[in-house]
Design an enzyme around this catalytic site. Structure first.
Site, PDB file in Angstrom:
ATOM      1  N   GLY A  86       2.860   6.414  -2.868  1.00 56.63           N
ATOM      2  CA  GLY A  86       4.110   7.050  -3.417  1.00 56.63           C
ATOM      3  C   GLY A  86       3.957   6.691  -4.846  1.00 56.63           C
ATOM      4  O   GLY A  86       4.084   7.825  -5.409  1.00 56.63           O
ATOM      5  N   GLY A 139       0.779  -1.169   0.089  1.00 60.11           N
ATOM      6  CA  GLY A 139       0.097  -0.193   0.275  1.00 60.11           C
ATOM      7  C   GLY A 139       0.696   0.913   0.471  1.00 60.11           C
ATOM      8  O   GLY A 139       0.476   2.037  -1.095  1.00 60.11           O
ATOM      9  N   ASP A 140       1.980   1.418   0.626  1.00 62.07           N
ATOM     10  CA  ASP A 140       2.752   3.003   0.867  1.00 62.07           C
ATOM     11  C   ASP A 140       3.689   3.337  -0.141  1.00 62.07           C
ATOM     12  O   ASP A 140       3.752   4.208  -0.647  1.00 62.07           O
ATOM     13  CB  ASP A 140       3.318   2.608   2.006  1.00 62.07           C
ATOM     14  CG  ASP A 140       3.369   2.329   3.382  1.00 62.07           C
ATOM     15  OD1 ASP A 140       2.280   3.674   3.584  1.00 62.07           O
ATOM     16  OD2 ASP A 140       3.689   2.343   4.279  1.00 62.07           O
ATOM     17  N   VAL A 141       4.411   1.567  -1.010  1.00 62.38           N
ATOM     18  CA  VAL A 141       4.855   2.512  -2.184  1.00 62.38           C
ATOM     19  C   VAL A 141       4.044   2.119  -3.836  1.00 62.38           C
ATOM     20  O   VAL A 141       4.325   3.209  -3.848  1.00 62.38           O
ATOM     21  CB  VAL A 141       5.351   0.710  -2.571  1.00 62.38           C
ATOM     22  CG1 VAL A 141       6.801   0.803  -3.950  1.00 62.38           C
ATOM     23  CG2 VAL A 141       6.855   0.097  -1.033  1.00 62.38           C
TER      24      VAL A 141
END
Lengths: 407, 407
Positions: B176, B171-173
């Site tokens: 980004g 999710g984070d990557v």
């Protein structure tokens, strides 16, 4: 200006779209959602294979609707030299070509990057594939989960001593489309500045691998002492953090780092804040099973997930209910943000789909995009781009070079 | 121009307030494409992840991986002199990126309206877990919190048990990357119109974007289809999923036209048109039997995963071994493509991280990026951008406005 009459970030951009299924169409849909003029080339007579999924009514695929909003459909017989001639002529009128055939197929069709450059010297070609345009695996048939297995991501889901699970969401395909769109935009800006186009190679395997925030650097740096693998429902480098069983459902709780004291106050066990057995993430990781049991036993004191979430939120503990897909559809926050959005399909009527995930302050409203029926824009594309007369289009139609069907 | 090599975004200047993973992934993508990224770190500790994955010399591998190619400016944010420096820098930037909790950047006096006064065409990219607006936006958010609210967590595991967490920063990557796409799109718009804007990117929206069928299935069937996790196999085609073999697991995608290929590989031609397995619908109806036939064959025929994969590939069956992370780092394809790459850090030396996932034909080589030590570029930034003398920089260090540490 887009076909649908509203300006957006990429209005004026022209894209010729050879993509099928999910990863490629996501890339060109992101461009369409930002206002680009996207011509989807579909092979007659069946069109995109995505038109065969999720057909609940009227032969109209909801899968197609969701992933091809805002595109124009040009349905041509690519095995007919007259069909290929139309496609070749169109390339001279576009900024970008996107494709996700198996590596090598575009070249076999006579549409290699070198050939495209002859047709349009500053063309940008974005090639999307499962395993990449280069390397020993490049020629293999690829799907999302094939690339996921090769990336090591699949190995990180489930219990250590049993076969892993696959997440039933298109997280590789969709994100690869977004990675592709980013590469396209960066290349476009470069072209604007220098006049030079280029060829982009974006692969699901690389995208899945990109997700490893700690797993890749950990084994090498510890000389193999730490080998990341799946370990169930909880994170391995902070504790407590993971999926916990509540009454009637499940919660995600992240009571790590500075959140541990908040959590201890919430469960009325302030003595655990400084207890050396529990006062650091490392200490709690050593007693992980015990900490999980402590949390889950306490959760049993609530009649349901909602009340446990509401209570923990009062103490600022990061927490969330594990919502089902059905629950997400009417969740106020997801509705208010447009995370879930209702579109109106000309054939199906109202339908919920995920919203456009990028929010631009200059363009607060989503474009009112529709997915095309098969070959819906044959006449429009051939007259406006290629200057054909209505009679000429009719002849191509009668010769089976272009095809139309209301689905 | 970073590192004396040109890349696709070499003219771009970014002021980076991000911490942890989602925000830093956005600015790292920009740095990998050549942007000049100044990471503002709060003295004395800097980005909180400088404390994660520290195996030696107080140097965090986690920090290195997510902050390649950035310059570190470490200032005491609470000192008004530091805020003056930051505002002076903003006047020279194209883009500001932040992932504080919604509202924090405005409390610091750096909300979008304030930034516009300093630099009228600034692009501000705000990244958060649950978005800048809506009822949940004020809650503390982490990757898995947004994942739970998105319905994605509910799609992983067995239907009658608690779901699993994928132990990758998917999710984070990907958030980004979504943010980087929004930034480059907004930048192109600014280049053409002179107008900046504010971008709002939430993990929740990104996770929701992954639902390729789940949302429209529920919506399009008016709730008759209620998507949930279903173990190790896809729910709309069969066989497709994870199969147990001797010594490991394999992903097999032998649905549609690949079923006959798998039957040939198993030397069971009678199953191609079989009354219980001859169509996709029949195989889904008898899914447990299909899985058992395949797993029994795998176990009885092959001594390991490699030989099973090699055999099925000869018959054109889409198949992959479920590689562990350790295996991925040695795999010839991943090495040849640069899906995994070895970097050389000035302090901890060589180790592996995921490669840059976008490939540009005009820029075939990755930039040789390093991650900064804390405050490494204080003097360079203050002299190059703000024309301070070495003496003035020295005074700011002594006054505690600037801070440096070699880790």
């Amino acid at each position: 200006m887009t076909t649908q009459g509203t300006q957006h970030v990429l209005s004026g951009l022209r894209v010729l779209d050879f993509t099928r299924a999910l990863a490629g169409p996501t890339c060109s849909r992101m461009l369409a959602e930002m206002g680009a003029d996207v011509i989807k080339v579909e092979s007659a007579p069946k069109g995109d294979l995505g038109r065969n999924f999720s057909m609940f009514r009227n032969k109209r695929s909801l899968f197609h609707v969701q992933h091809n909003r805002g595109k124009k459909s040009l349905c041509v017989n690519l095995r007919d030299p007259r069909g290929m001639a139309l496609v070749t002529e169109l390339i001279q009128h576009v900024d970008i070509v996107v494709e996700n055939f198996k590596p090598g197929v575009m070249a076999d069709m006579g549409l290699s990057y070198e050939r495209l450059k002859d047709l349009k010297p500053d063309i940008i070609l974005c090639s999307i594939s499962a395993l990449g345009q280069t390397g020993p695996l490049a020629h293999k048939p690829g799907y999302d989960y094939i690339a996921q297995a090769y990336s090591g991501v699949t190995s990180m889901v489930g219990e250590e001593n049993d076969a892993p699970y696959i997440p039933l969401v298109g997280m590789g395909d969709v994100s690869t489309g977004v990675h592709g769109a980013l590469a396209v935009l960066a290349a476009l800006r470069h072209r604007d500045n220098t006049g030079r186009g280029q060829h982009l190679d974006v692969a699901l395997l690389d995208v899945y691998y990109h997700y490893h925030e700690v797993n890749v650097h950990t084994p090498r740096a510890t000389e193999g002492a730490i080998q990341p693998t799946r370990v169930g429902r909880h994170m391995t480098y902070a504790c407590p953090s993971g999926v916990f069983r509540g009454n009637g459902g499940y919660l995600v709780i992240m009571a790590i780092f500075h959140h541990w004291p908040d959590f201890c106050k919430a469960i009325k066990r302030p003595e655990l804040i400084d207890d050396p057995q529990y006062n650091t993430d490392q200490a709690r990781l050593e007693r992980r099973d015990e900490v999980i049991k402590l949390v889950e036993d306490w959760l049993q004191t609530f009649p349901d997930v909602e009340s446990a979430v509401a209570y923990l939120e009062e103490f600022n503990v990061p927490v969330a209910p594990v919502l089902s897909v059905a629950e997400t559809l009417d969740y106020p926050h997801l509705r208010e943000r447009g995370t879930v959005t209702t579109i109106n399909d000309p054939i199906h009527g109202d339908l919920d789909v995920p919203g456009f995930p990028l929010k631009f302050s200059e363009f607060p409203d989503e474009l009112p995009l529709h997915a095309p029926t098969l070959g819906q824009h044959n006449e429009e594309v051939l007259t406006s781009y290629l200057g054909r007369s209505v009679e000429e289009v009719q002849q191509l139609r009668e010769a089976g070079v272009v095809v139309e069907e209301n689905r | 121009m970073a590192y004396g090599m040109e890349h696709i975004l070499s003219d771009l200047r970014v002021l980076d307030f991000t911490r942890a993973l989602a925000g830093p992934s956005c600015t790292r993508m920009l740095a990998e494409m050549g942007a000049d990224v100044i990471k503002v770190e709060s003295a004395p500790r800097g980005d909180m992840v400088r404390g994660i994955s520290v195996f030696e010399k107080e140097r965090s591998l986690y920090f290195i991986q997510q902050n390649l190619g950035k310059k570190s400016l470490c200032v005491n944010i609470r000192d008004p002199k530091a805020m003056d420096i930051i505002k002076e820098l903003i006047a020279q930037m194209d883009v500001v990126v932040e992932n504080f909790k919604p509202g924090v950047i405005a409390q610091m006096g750096l909300g979008y309206e304030e930034l516009k006064k300093i630099k009228p065409n600034i692009i501000l990219c705000s990244i958060s877990a649950l978005g800048q607006k809506g009822p949940l936006s004020t809650k503390p958010g982490y990757d898995y919190i947004a994942q739970a609210y998105s319905g994605v967590t509910s799609m992983i595991g067995d239907p009658d048990e608690a779901p699993y967490l994928p132990l990758v920063g998917m999710g984070d990557v990907s958030t980004g990357v979504h943010a980087a796409l929004a930034v480059v799109s907004a930048l192109r718009y600014r280049d053409r119109t002179g107008e900046g804007q504010h971008l709002d990117i939430g993990l929740l929206d990104v996770y929701y974007h992954y639902h390729e069928v789940n949302v429209h299935q529920y919506s399009g069937t008016k709730g008759k289809m209620n998507p949930t996790r279903a173990g190790r196999h896809l729910t709309y085609v069969c066989p497709a999923g994870i199969f147990r073999a001797k010594g490991g697991s394999v992903v097999i995608m032998a649905f549609l036209h690949h079923w006959k290929d798998l039957c040939a590989a198993m030397e069971k031609p009678e199953l191609v048109e079989h009354e219980r397995y001859g169509t996709e619908a029949l195989r889904l109806e008898h899914r447990d039997e299909v899985v058992e036939i395949i797993e029994d064959w795998l176990q009885a025929t092959f001594s390991d995963v490699e030989s099973a994969v090699a055999h099925m590939e000869q018959f054109g069956v889409p198949v992959a071994p479920v590689l562990s992370v350790a295996e991925t780092t040695q795999h010839p394809h991943l090495r040849e493509r640069g899906t995994v790459r070895t970097i050389d850090d000035p302090i901890v030396g060589e180790f592996d991280i995921p490669g840059m996932p976008l490939r540009f034909s005009r820029f075939p080589d990755d930039l040789p990026l390093k991650a900064p030590t804390l405050g490494q570029h204080n003097e360079e930034i203050l002299s190059a951008y703000l024309k301070r003398s070495p003496e003035e920089v020295q005074q700011l260090c002594e006054a505690g406005v600037l801070f440096e540490k070699n880790s």
